[in-house]
Scaffold this motif. Structure first.
Motif, PDB file in Angstrom:
ATOM      1  N   LEU A   1       0.841  -1.199  -0.016  1.00 27.66           N
ATOM      2  CA  LEU A   1       0.088  -0.073   0.069  1.00 27.66           C
ATOM      3  C   LEU A   1       0.775   1.358  -0.122  1.00 27.66           C
ATOM      4  O   LEU A   1       1.910   1.178   0.546  1.00 27.66           O
ATOM      5  N   THR A   2       0.542   2.161  -0.837  1.00 24.15           N
ATOM      6  CA  THR A   2       1.294   3.478  -0.850  1.00 24.15           C
ATOM      7  C   THR A   2       0.657   4.393   0.361  1.00 24.15           C
ATOM      8  O   THR A   2      -0.435   4.151   0.867  1.00 24.15           O
ATOM      9  N   SER A   3       1.401   5.535   0.681  1.00 27.35           N
ATOM     10  CA  SER A   3       0.944   6.616   1.770  1.00 27.35           C
ATOM     11  C   SER A   3      -0.554   6.973   1.499  1.00 27.35           C
ATOM     12  O   SER A   3      -1.161   7.048   2.102  1.00 27.35           O
ATOM     13  N   GLU A   4      -0.660   6.878   0.104  1.00 27.82           N
ATOM     14  CA  GLU A   4      -2.130   7.583  -0.053  1.00 27.82           C
ATOM     15  C   GLU A   4      -3.250   6.546   0.102  1.00 27.82           C
ATOM     16  O   GLU A   4      -4.299   6.825   0.736  1.00 27.82           O
ATOM     17  N   GLU A   5      -2.871   5.299  -0.190  1.00 23.77           N
ATOM     18  CA  GLU A   5      -3.789   4.114   0.120  1.00 23.77           C
ATOM     19  C   GLU A   5      -3.708   4.005   1.490  1.00 23.77           C
ATOM     20  O   GLU A   5      -5.154   3.619   1.913  1.00 23.77           O
ATOM     21  N   LEU A   6      -2.636   4.135   2.408  1.00 22.61           N
ATOM     22  CA  LEU A   6      -2.911   3.979   3.754  1.00 22.61           C
ATOM     23  C   LEU A   6      -3.885   5.024   4.199  1.00 22.61           C
ATOM     24  O   LEU A   6      -4.654   4.826   5.174  1.00 22.61           O
ATOM     25  N   ALA A   7      -3.753   6.209   3.813  1.00 20.44           N
ATOM     26  CA  ALA A   7      -4.546   7.524   4.187  1.00 20.44           C
ATOM     27  C   ALA A   7      -5.976   7.057   3.954  1.00 20.44           C
ATOM     28  O   ALA A   7      -6.808   7.239   4.751  1.00 20.44           O
TER      29      ALA A   7
END
Length: 433
Positions: A210-216
């Protein structure tokens, strides 16, 4: 009874008596005819197994009915049987063993109840039961275990592999365990395994980070689910959808499910390690989870501050940290909450286990080193952690910066160097690519 040459004429002339009678052939010793009071006539052969002699009890082996075998066919069969006995064989015992030989499904159930349950972890036994009794038994379950051939296994492997290639490979591996135990039980020769030379389907290990955007987005979905709830969405593809009234219902996820997902993300632990976690395993003073057992045996998970905060806020209403429907048992799974929140966060195709990969990828991308990451994840072998090697590019980035700087200086070009924060950001962007 009288001894005479058994021919069609003599056999037809025999009249059944009040008990079972044996008529012996005058030319081939041991060859005879068995006649029952009902009139049924069968060819048979008598012999003394092993070394023979009067000290060894005779055995009688029925060859077949007179309705299916002529006297000449039966005589040839009897001669072959007696020849085998002379070479040390015991055809009667072999036939008895063949009749008593269990089917593959019968012995697979015995293997699971006697061997697997005592030596494998409970979750592994559950998987083996699915592989053997659901998949393998569907194709070879009714065959005697000693009659299953490599061709049977190959055909089964192809059939399962049409839709589930990884499952097909695991089924063949489990069949090997069944045959090893069959050899231990004396049913098969040691080393017998009809699936030994079946070429496995090529497996491509899934590595989803997961990318930082997806984690957000996932964090937003978890907070929404545990507070106001996630809006209920009607599945328009279902035939009964048009009969269901539209509503503003929301689905609220219980705090334990939300906490479990957060712990999975923040610790990189396996699903069962969190769901089977008991309060007695939590050491708040040292910030550790002391697991008595895991996939790789005893394991210690080092907790970070966010994970400790989550644990400290959970109510202790059960011996287990993550509570399910039954307070006295570990929660079975997180399937429904995960489907709900991952769909809300638009994480199509992301599995719960991918949260563990994400934890490792953030560590590798930050240049922490594979040995440290392996210890945090509880990997027993360094090769398991090596899958994250392509993310551990911080040392490579430093090296290429040094080389590039010297070359640029030699060319008379301005030298631009990356800061620590820029390197970390670059590594994280690599995961997205």
């Amino acid at each position: 009874m009288a001894v005479e040459k058994l021919t069609k004429r003599t056999v037809d002339a025999i009249v059944p008596g009040g008990r079972i009678s044996i008529y012996y052939d005058s030319e081939l010793r041991g060859f005879g005819l068995k006649v029952t009071p009902s009139g049924a006539k069968s060819w048979c052969v008598e012999y003394r197994p092993g070394s023979g002699g009067r000290g060894v009890a005779k055995r009688r082996l029925v060859i077949g009915s007179t309705n299916t075998l002529t006297h000449d066919q039966a005589r040839i069969a009897a001669r072959n049987i007696l020849a085998a006995v002379a070479l040390g064989a015991d055809p009667g015992a072999s036939r008895s063993r063949a009749r008593e030989m269990p089917t593959f499904k019968e012995f697979a159930e015995r293997y699971l109840s006697e061997e697997a349950i005592t030596k494998l972890k409970p979750t592994t036994v559950v998987n083996y039961r699915i592989y053997l009794l659901k998949h393998a038994a569907q194709h070879i379950g009714t065959k005697k275990i000693d009659t299953v051939t490599s061709s049977d296994i190959a055909k089964m492997h192809r059939a399962i592999g049409q839709t589930r290639q990884m499952t097909a490979n695991r089924v063949v591996e489990c069949i090997g365990s069944v045959y090893r135990y069959a050899a231990t039980c004396g049913l098969m020769k040691r080393g017998t395994n009809p699936g030994a030379h079946i070429e496995a389907f090529r497996e491509q290990r899934r590595e989803r980070f997961l990318t930082s955007e997806e984690l957000a987005r996932l964090g937003d979905a978890i907070r929404e689910a545990e507070t106001i709830g996630i809006p209920w969405v009607l599945d328009e593809t279902k035939p009964t959808a048009k009969h269901i009234p539209k509503t503003d219902r929301r689905t609220i996820v219980d705090p334990h499910a939300a906490a479990a997902l957060r712990l999975l993300i923040l610790t990189g632990a396996r699903l069962r390690e969190i769901l089977d976690l008991k309060w007695e395993y939590v050491d708040f003073e040292r910030g550790l989870l002391l697991l008595p057992d895991s996939k790789t045996g005893r394991k210690t998970i080092v907790l970070n501050a966010p994970a400790l905060s989550i644990l400290s806020q959970l109510p202790r209403v059960s011996p287990y940290v993550i509570v399910g429907d039954n307070l006295d048992k570990a929660r079975h799974d997180l399937n429904r909450p995960w489907r709900l929140m991952s769909k809300r966060a638009k994480l199509d195709g992301v599995r719960i286990h991918d949260l563990r990969h994400t934890y490792a990828s953030f560590g590798a991308g930050s240049g922490l080193g594979l040995p440290i990451i392996g210890k945090l994840l509880g990997h027993a072998q360094a090769a398991t952690t090596a899958r994250y090697a392509h993310l551990d590019n911080d040392p490579l980035r430093r090296a290429t910066e040094h080389i590039g700087g010297r070359i640029a200086a030699a060319l008379g070009e301005p030298v631009a160097r990356m800061t620590e924060d820029q390197i970390i950001a670059f590594n994280r962007n690599q995961r997205r690519a």
